[in-house]
Design a protein around this motif. Sequence first.
Motif, PDB file in Angstrom:
ATOM      1  N   SER A  34     -11.792   2.556   0.138  1.00  0.00           N
ATOM      2  CA  SER A  34     -10.949   2.503  -0.798  1.00  0.00           C
ATOM      3  C   SER A  34     -10.048   1.192  -1.214  1.00  0.00           C
ATOM      4  O   SER A  34      -9.701   1.015  -2.227  1.00  0.00           O
ATOM      5  CB  SER A  34      -9.826   3.865  -0.981  1.00  0.00           C
ATOM      6  OG  SER A  34      -9.029   3.702   0.092  1.00  0.00           O
ATOM      7  N   VAL A  35     -10.078   0.479  -0.227  1.00  0.00           N
ATOM      8  CA  VAL A  35      -9.190  -0.803  -0.187  1.00  0.00           C
ATOM      9  C   VAL A  35     -10.272  -1.930  -0.009  1.00  0.00           C
ATOM     10  O   VAL A  35     -11.104  -1.806   0.720  1.00  0.00           O
ATOM     11  CB  VAL A  35      -8.136  -0.739   1.014  1.00  0.00           C
ATOM     12  CG1 VAL A  35      -7.458  -2.112   0.918  1.00  0.00           C
ATOM     13  CG2 VAL A  35      -7.466   0.535   1.001  1.00  0.00           C
ATOM     14  N   ASP A  37      -6.105   5.308   4.749  1.00  0.00           N
ATOM     15  CA  ASP A  37      -7.470   4.914   4.812  1.00  0.00           C
ATOM     16  C   ASP A  37      -7.751   3.441   5.692  1.00  0.00           C
ATOM     17  O   ASP A  37      -8.722   3.271   5.955  1.00  0.00           O
ATOM     18  CB  ASP A  37      -7.752   4.488   3.305  1.00  0.00           C
ATOM     19  CG  ASP A  37      -8.248   5.802   2.518  1.00  0.00           C
ATOM     20  OD1 ASP A  37      -8.257   7.105   3.447  1.00  0.00           O
ATOM     21  OD2 ASP A  37      -8.180   5.840   1.412  1.00  0.00           O
ATOM     22  N   VAL A  38      -6.794   2.700   5.489  1.00  0.00           N
ATOM     23  CA  VAL A  38      -6.682   1.519   6.260  1.00  0.00           C
ATOM     24  C   VAL A  38      -6.809   1.731   7.804  1.00  0.00           C
ATOM     25  O   VAL A  38      -7.722   1.131   8.688  1.00  0.00           O
ATOM     26  CB  VAL A  38      -5.757   0.423   6.034  1.00  0.00           C
ATOM     27  CG1 VAL A  38      -6.018  -0.781   6.948  1.00  0.00           C
ATOM     28  CG2 VAL A  38      -5.884  -0.030   4.567  1.00  0.00           C
ATOM     29  N   ALA A  68      -7.734   8.313   0.144  1.00  0.00           N
ATOM     30  CA  ALA A  68      -7.728   8.143  -1.542  1.00  0.00           C
ATOM     31  C   ALA A  68      -8.592   9.327  -1.979  1.00  0.00           C
ATOM     32  O   ALA A  68      -8.031   9.751  -3.046  1.00  0.00           O
ATOM     33  CB  ALA A  68      -7.895   6.836  -1.511  1.00  0.00           C
ATOM     34  N   THR A 125      -1.403   6.856   1.189  1.00  0.00           N
ATOM     35  CA  THR A 125      -2.628   7.044   1.269  1.00  0.00           C
ATOM     36  C   THR A 125      -3.570   5.955   1.441  1.00  0.00           C
ATOM     37  O   THR A 125      -4.482   6.111   2.464  1.00  0.00           O
ATOM     38  CB  THR A 125      -3.308   7.632  -0.186  1.00  0.00           C
ATOM     39  OG1 THR A 125      -2.276   8.814  -0.678  1.00  0.00           O
ATOM     40  CG2 THR A 125      -4.621   8.018  -0.270  1.00  0.00           C
ATOM     41  N   GLU A 126      -3.386   4.635   0.932  1.00  0.00           N
ATOM     42  CA  GLU A 126      -4.116   3.546   1.243  1.00  0.00           C
ATOM     43  C   GLU A 126      -3.933   3.231   2.808  1.00  0.00           C
ATOM     44  O   GLU A 126      -4.886   2.648   3.558  1.00  0.00           O
ATOM     45  CB  GLU A 126      -3.869   2.475   0.354  1.00  0.00           C
ATOM     46  CG  GLU A 126      -3.988   2.559  -0.981  1.00  0.00           C
ATOM     47  CD  GLU A 126      -3.242   3.528  -1.797  1.00  0.00           C
ATOM     48  OE1 GLU A 126      -3.661   3.836  -2.906  1.00  0.00           O
ATOM     49  OE2 GLU A 126      -2.053   3.853  -1.338  1.00  0.00           O
ATOM     50  N   TYR A 130       0.685  -1.081   0.240  1.00  0.00           N
ATOM     51  CA  TYR A 130      -0.016   0.179  -0.047  1.00  0.00           C
ATOM     52  C   TYR A 130       0.771   1.216   0.108  1.00  0.00           C
ATOM     53  O   TYR A 130       1.952   1.440   0.562  1.00  0.00           O
ATOM     54  CB  TYR A 130      -0.913   0.064   1.454  1.00  0.00           C
ATOM     55  CG  TYR A 130      -1.927  -0.942   1.246  1.00  0.00           C
ATOM     56  CD1 TYR A 130      -2.460  -1.327   0.293  1.00  0.00           C
ATOM     57  CD2 TYR A 130      -2.282  -1.602   2.501  1.00  0.00           C
ATOM     58  CE1 TYR A 130      -3.652  -2.330   0.456  1.00  0.00           C
ATOM     59  CE2 TYR A 130      -3.355  -2.541   2.640  1.00  0.00           C
ATOM     60  CZ  TYR A 130      -3.950  -2.837   1.554  1.00  0.00           C
ATOM     61  OH  TYR A 130      -4.953  -3.852   1.666  1.00  0.00           O
TER      62      TYR A 130
END
Length: 692
Positions: free
Chosen positions: A166-167, A136-137, A442, A132-133, A129
């Motif tokens: 987003s993931v 989000d996580v 994201a 950004t990811e 990742y």
Amino acid sequence: MLAESVLEGLDPDQRAVAEAVRGPVCVLAGAGTGKTRAITHRIAYATLTGVVAPQRVLAVTFTTRAAGELRSRLRTLGAPGVQARTFHAAALRQLSYFWPRVVGGDQPKIIDSKVGLVADAARACRLSYGRTELRDVASEIEWAKATQQRPEDYPAAVVRAARKPSVEVVDVARVYAMYEQLRRERNLLDFEGMLELTAAVLSEHREAAQQVRDQYRYFVVDEFQDVNPLQKMLLDVWLGGRDDLCVVGDPNQTIYSFTGASASHLLDFTREHPDATVVRLVRDYRSTPQVVRLANGVIAAARGEAAARPALELVAQRPDGPEPLFSEYDDEVAEADETARRARKLIEAGVPAREIAILFRINAHSQTYEAALAAAGVPYVLRGAERFFERPEVREAVVRLRGAARAGADAETDGTGLIHTVRHVLSGAGFSDRPPEGAGAARARWESLAALAQLAEDMAAADPRAGLPEFVAELEERAAAQHAPPLEGVTLASLHAAKGLEWDAVFLVGLVEGTVPIIYAETPAQIEEERRLLYVGVTRARVHLALSWARSRSPGGGGRPRRPSRFLEGLTGRTTTPTPAPADRTRRRAARGPQPCRVCGRPLTAAVERKLGRCTGCPVELNEELLLALTEWRAETSARQRVPAYVVFTDATLQAIAERVPESMEDLARIPGVGRAKLDRYGRSVLALCGA
């Protein structure tokens, strides 16, 4: 009697709160109704009448700023021993105290950010990742823990809550499980774990629970509509079945459901406590009747479950003020330009810049307003987010674009070529034509990159000959011009960041479908939360309120026109459509394209050269005496207006004036850096110096 003096000056409803010294008590407090005043006077009255000792009171709120304000007011009222803390501060204090007594061993280390541990967990799961990811996580794990969802329960919970991470949901669940494993192995504790562990220690160790309950016998919880299930669980453990609890909140300001907050705890309080005293605070002391009328209209249109909430129709207490102004514009540039002009006009009329705010739905919209305010010479401060050109994704994109320009990436010289080249370069930073689903980091990153792509389209529309070097120079010039002063300035903020604040004048901008409500708000509950977000924005204004939208994003934009927000239906009254004069719009657009050097004719790309209107190496006559006079005048003007010198004119603009020595307003207006607002504000003074 000192206790009775605490009740003086309270309105009947506030006095009812103050005199309800025994719980359970539920205070439904509308925006601007003096809820902090009511609950602090309640606590002070209870302590001064001997109902409870100050050290036995725990007042809980959500920010350290709010907790500090509570303590300050209570000291003034004669109750200095009351504890006012956030949930996390109170939990950490108790956990630190009891750990060596009931647990033993090394106390876990508190982590401020989950991102580093999430990165380790993702690598352990063989997932790659970007930052950004990872953010989000981390946000998804935070939501899951706040709502008490275990890793194995997370996928189903996401479906029930209509979340769109987003993931991949399955991957988030895997990382979440590994995150918890690594956290335990490394003896780490995040903020949610701190609350959970404190509740566990008190639940499993009777002597610890008894000590806390002996210490705290009287509870007050502010902003109760923002309590999440984890915080409610800890509160119940603190109470231990007792009911000396006063909760304060406003269901109309529930705007953090996406973080796990739930207004159900406030709305269901009387079910949990059937004998509760309920007091409604509806007298609005903040806003004029005109603003209050609009706020009531926004929330009265609530639909579905939101319409069944307890009615809190505000009643204005202030004198009349101006009617809210509704404005429609051709494009976002015109909207931002006119908003900046109106802000300048308010400042000239005596409204302090710090008492003006421009509020938008998404942080990426700040760029347009940063640029418009800078061009109008209006100082500003950005609240709750990094400045546009300081955001990591924007800095990365500018570096990529600068490198591409040096490599001669744009062989084509028409506008289509510039747009294609910029989008191609931005794609390397993660930009795509379609935005990611849902909210989160994201989406925020995509919005920032989309704003850069839009700038390229704007430049291409203004000057089809513009290439990548000119575009990069424009970005560098914008970045250099947009440094805000540390304190005094118009506030730029998202609607979420504005909650709890207020200003004399508020501009609510970008009120179009797809933005308010946001495009990823799909369920009825999500739509109604967006309506409440607009309500929060409206109720930030004391006197002046302006609401606006633009039919298209960019000047000359084609395609299907955008529609005003559905939340404005039936509220707009008079609608104005101010449009800058064509000459002004043309001059501003032309300033974005390449300019020829006025000495040798070479196209100018560097920002400073474009300000001067010539190559830095070309010979030119400079009136040094005039430059000195201009510099001294600027210093005096900036000191008088309490703004940085660059807000008046930059060094390059002063030098350009000293080189050209304009003889008329028209001559002065042709100098880059002298916009319409600065021409109106400083033109006569500058021409007087030039004439002298």
